[in-house]
Design an enzyme around this catalytic site. Structure first.
Site, PDB file in Angstrom:
ATOM      1  N   PHE A  43       1.636  -3.656   3.984  1.00 55.59           N
ATOM      2  CA  PHE A  43       1.971  -4.965   4.530  1.00 55.59           C
ATOM      3  C   PHE A  43       3.452  -5.242   4.293  1.00 55.59           C
ATOM      4  O   PHE A  43       3.985  -4.958   3.218  1.00 55.59           O
ATOM      5  CB  PHE A  43       1.141  -6.055   3.852  1.00 55.59           C
ATOM      6  CG  PHE A  43      -0.287  -6.129   4.312  1.00 55.59           C
ATOM      7  CD1 PHE A  43      -0.743  -5.404   5.389  1.00 55.59           C
ATOM      8  CD2 PHE A  43      -1.195  -6.950   3.652  1.00 55.59           C
ATOM      9  CE1 PHE A  43      -2.049  -5.479   5.822  1.00 55.59           C
ATOM     10  CE2 PHE A  43      -2.513  -7.040   4.071  1.00 55.59           C
ATOM     11  CZ  PHE A  43      -2.947  -6.307   5.152  1.00 55.59           C
ATOM     12  N   LYS A  66      -9.739   7.887   3.158  1.00 51.58           N
ATOM     13  CA  LYS A  66     -10.183   6.505   2.912  1.00 51.58           C
ATOM     14  C   LYS A  66     -11.604   6.281   3.423  1.00 51.58           C
ATOM     15  O   LYS A  66     -12.264   5.322   3.006  1.00 51.58           O
ATOM     16  CB  LYS A  66      -9.237   5.514   3.581  1.00 51.58           C
ATOM     17  CG  LYS A  66      -7.896   5.328   2.880  1.00 51.58           C
ATOM     18  CD  LYS A  66      -7.100   4.204   3.530  1.00 51.58           C
ATOM     19  CE  LYS A  66      -5.748   4.005   2.855  1.00 51.58           C
ATOM     20  NZ  LYS A  66      -4.803   5.089   3.163  1.00 51.58           N
ATOM     21  N   GLU A 119      -1.041   4.788  14.331  1.00 49.93           N
ATOM     22  CA  GLU A 119      -0.635   5.968  13.571  1.00 49.93           C
ATOM     23  C   GLU A 119      -0.826   7.247  14.379  1.00 49.93           C
ATOM     24  O   GLU A 119       0.031   8.145  14.360  1.00 49.93           O
ATOM     25  CB  GLU A 119      -1.414   6.049  12.260  1.00 49.93           C
ATOM     26  CG  GLU A 119      -0.955   7.189  11.358  1.00 49.93           C
ATOM     27  CD  GLU A 119      -1.605   7.185   9.998  1.00 49.93           C
ATOM     28  OE1 GLU A 119      -1.179   7.983   9.135  1.00 49.93           O
ATOM     29  OE2 GLU A 119      -2.546   6.389   9.770  1.00 49.93           O
ATOM     30  N   HIS A 130      -9.911   1.959   0.407  1.00 48.16           N
ATOM     31  CA  HIS A 130      -8.460   1.763   0.388  1.00 48.16           C
ATOM     32  C   HIS A 130      -8.037   1.292  -0.999  1.00 48.16           C
ATOM     33  O   HIS A 130      -8.344   0.169  -1.404  1.00 48.16           O
ATOM     34  CB  HIS A 130      -8.079   0.746   1.460  1.00 48.16           C
ATOM     35  CG  HIS A 130      -6.609   0.636   1.705  1.00 48.16           C
ATOM     36  ND1 HIS A 130      -5.662   1.270   0.932  1.00 48.16           N
ATOM     37  CD2 HIS A 130      -5.908  -0.068   2.642  1.00 48.16           C
ATOM     38  CE1 HIS A 130      -4.461   0.984   1.389  1.00 48.16           C
ATOM     39  NE2 HIS A 130      -4.588   0.177   2.422  1.00 48.16           N
ATOM     40  N   CYS A 173       0.803  -1.222   0.000  1.00 43.46           N
ATOM     41  CA  CYS A 173       0.000   0.000   0.000  1.00 43.46           C
ATOM     42  C   CYS A 173       0.838   1.276   0.000  1.00 43.46           C
ATOM     43  O   CYS A 173       0.300   2.363  -0.187  1.00 43.46           O
ATOM     44  CB  CYS A 173      -0.944  -0.009   1.196  1.00 43.46           C
ATOM     45  SG  CYS A 173      -1.959  -1.489   1.252  1.00 43.46           S
ATOM     46  N   HIS A 224      -2.812   7.463   6.943  1.00 36.10           N
ATOM     47  CA  HIS A 224      -3.095   6.192   6.277  1.00 36.10           C
ATOM     48  C   HIS A 224      -4.510   5.760   6.644  1.00 36.10           C
ATOM     49  O   HIS A 224      -5.267   5.327   5.780  1.00 36.10           O
ATOM     50  CB  HIS A 224      -2.056   5.153   6.699  1.00 36.10           C
ATOM     51  CG  HIS A 224      -2.124   3.891   5.920  1.00 36.10           C
ATOM     52  ND1 HIS A 224      -2.059   3.856   4.544  1.00 36.10           N
ATOM     53  CD2 HIS A 224      -2.253   2.591   6.324  1.00 36.10           C
ATOM     54  CE1 HIS A 224      -2.135   2.602   4.124  1.00 36.10           C
ATOM     55  NE2 HIS A 224      -2.261   1.816   5.186  1.00 36.10           N
TER      56      HIS A 224
END
Length: 418
Positions: free
Chosen positions: A404, A338, A317, A343, A166, A306
């Site tokens: 990831f 998002k 975060e 996403h 991502c 994010h």
């Protein structure tokens, strides 16, 4: 060596909230949700039946004819369409420009997943004879979109596709930024596209318990920071930003949206899919971006986080932000777009960078929608721009993307100051 300044001179977007930049921007300022029931395949046997699909997309509207459509995975169709708007917006196709000094760095976290599923599925459901399409590999590989874009416009500069889940398209922006400021390119179209709303994409993320399963309330399923968040909502699309050497842009009279001033990369070195619980990797990426930009933390006005709407990720975060920014964390606006776009995986960084660029240009913060119940583990003093856009002076905006594997990437944009 004197580093070159880098500015944004073009934007292009194909998104769940509109197939051009203007519609996308208007939609997120209005707090619209791009979620709906999936139309790409039959979801009867799937736990999650909704996503943020691109809507009313016709490749022919973007100069992609029927023959070419058959040779392009949807991930490349989205990319080519977004590139067309960005190139036109910046007038980067001017025949007077030196195409040897113009590049394309375009990423995808997964690539042509739809094509892979179709070809492999046909083999296993057939008679076992390996009769694959000669376009199977060229349609599927993650780097092919930037190849198509470069061939379309004759851009002969750097051409490749960073892949870091991502964080991919944010890294594409950082790579482009570095090539230009080191004097190796005059302009680069950077961004990403993703089209993973497929049987394998949805099924795989469902099996990881990563996706929201709020089928009865899909419009509000993406709810970053909310106590009842239960996973992210899959999105798709393509987004491109034209990054250009400042003097080159001025010389040709290009319009300038904002200036890109820094990028930071780090690794969590912690877990395959979970963030470090204290957000150490995220904090480092932001710290390195600030150092790269030669900025102080208190100069940032807005962070597009994010913010995927996962129980662990959102909290980690925000911990990273409060640790790094201290008391200034309460003076900034924070939001997760998002909540509206879903996403976009490898294209998430590009769409959120575009939102930051427009926030800097227009002095308005897009909201985090769908927030209903406060999470007691989240500091209530943080301004998460809940549910409604907020006007404020935005001199500098920061965008985070995490992938990831523990990949973290941060970029910073500032208001253009001649």
């Amino acid at each position: 060596m004197q580093l070159k300044r880098v500015v944004v001179t073009g934007l292009g977007a194909v998104t769940p909230l509109g197939n051009n930049v203007g519609t996308f921007w208007k939609s997120i300022l209005e707090g619209q949700s791009g979620a709906n029931f999936i139309t790409h395949f039959d979801t009867a046997q799937f736990k999650t039946k909704f996503a943020c699909e691109v809507k009313n997309f016709d490749p022919s509207d973007f100069g992609i004819d029927k023959k070419e459509t058959n040779r392009l995975d949807l991930v490349s169709q989205y990319g080519i369409a977004a590139a067309l708007e960005a190139v036109n917006d910046s007038n980067l196709n001017d025949p007077a420009l030196d195409k040897d000094r113009i590049g394309v760095i375009w990423s995808s976290g997964i690539g042509g997943l739809r094509t892979f599923e179709q070809e492999i599925g046909a083999f296993y459901t057939g008679n076992g004879i390996p009769r694959f399409s000669p376009f199977f590999i060229p349609k599927m590989i993650a780097d092919i979109t930037c190849g198509h874009i470069s061939m379309r416009y004759g851009f002969r500069g750097p051409n490749f596709a960073p892949v870091a889940a991502c964080a991919s398209s944010t890294i594409a922006l950082i790579d482009a930024f570095n090539y230009i400021r080191l004097g190796k390119s005059k302009a680069i179209l950077a961004g990403g596209s993703e089209a993973a709303i497929t049987v394998g994409g949805m099924g795989g993320f469902n099996s990881m318990k990563a996706l929201s399963e709020r089928n009865e309330d899909y419009l509000t399923a993406s709810r970053p920071f909310d106590l009842e968040r239960d996973g992210f909502v899959m999105g798709e699309g393509g987004i491109g930003l034209v990054l250009e050497e400042y003097e080159h842009a001025i010389a040709r009279g290009a319009k300038i949206y904002a200036e890109m001033v820094g990028g930071g990369l780090s690794a969590d070195a912690y877990h395959l899919t979970a963030p470090h619980p204290e957000g150490l990797g995220a904090m480092n990426a932001m710290k390195y971006a600030l150092e790269d930009a030669e900025m102080q933390a208190n100069e940032i006005d807005y962070i597009n986080v994010h913010g995927t709407s996962t129980p662990l990720g959102d909290v980690a975060e925000l911990k990273a932000i409060t640790s790094l920014f201290g008391d200034h964390a309460y003076n900034m606006n924070i939001s997760s777009t998002k909540s509206m776009t879903g996403h976009l995986l490898g294209a998430a960084g590009a769409i959120e960078a575009a939102a930051c660029v427009l926030a800097v240009k227009e002095d308005i913060i897009p909201p985090t929608i769908n927030h209903k119940t406060a999470d007691p583990s989240i500091d209530p003093k943080l301004n998460l721009t809940l549910n409604v856009a907020q006007k404020r002076k935005v001199n500098a905006a920061l965008s985070n993307t995490f992938g990831f594997g523990g990949h973290n990437a941060t970029v910073i944009f500032k208001k253009h100051n001649p």
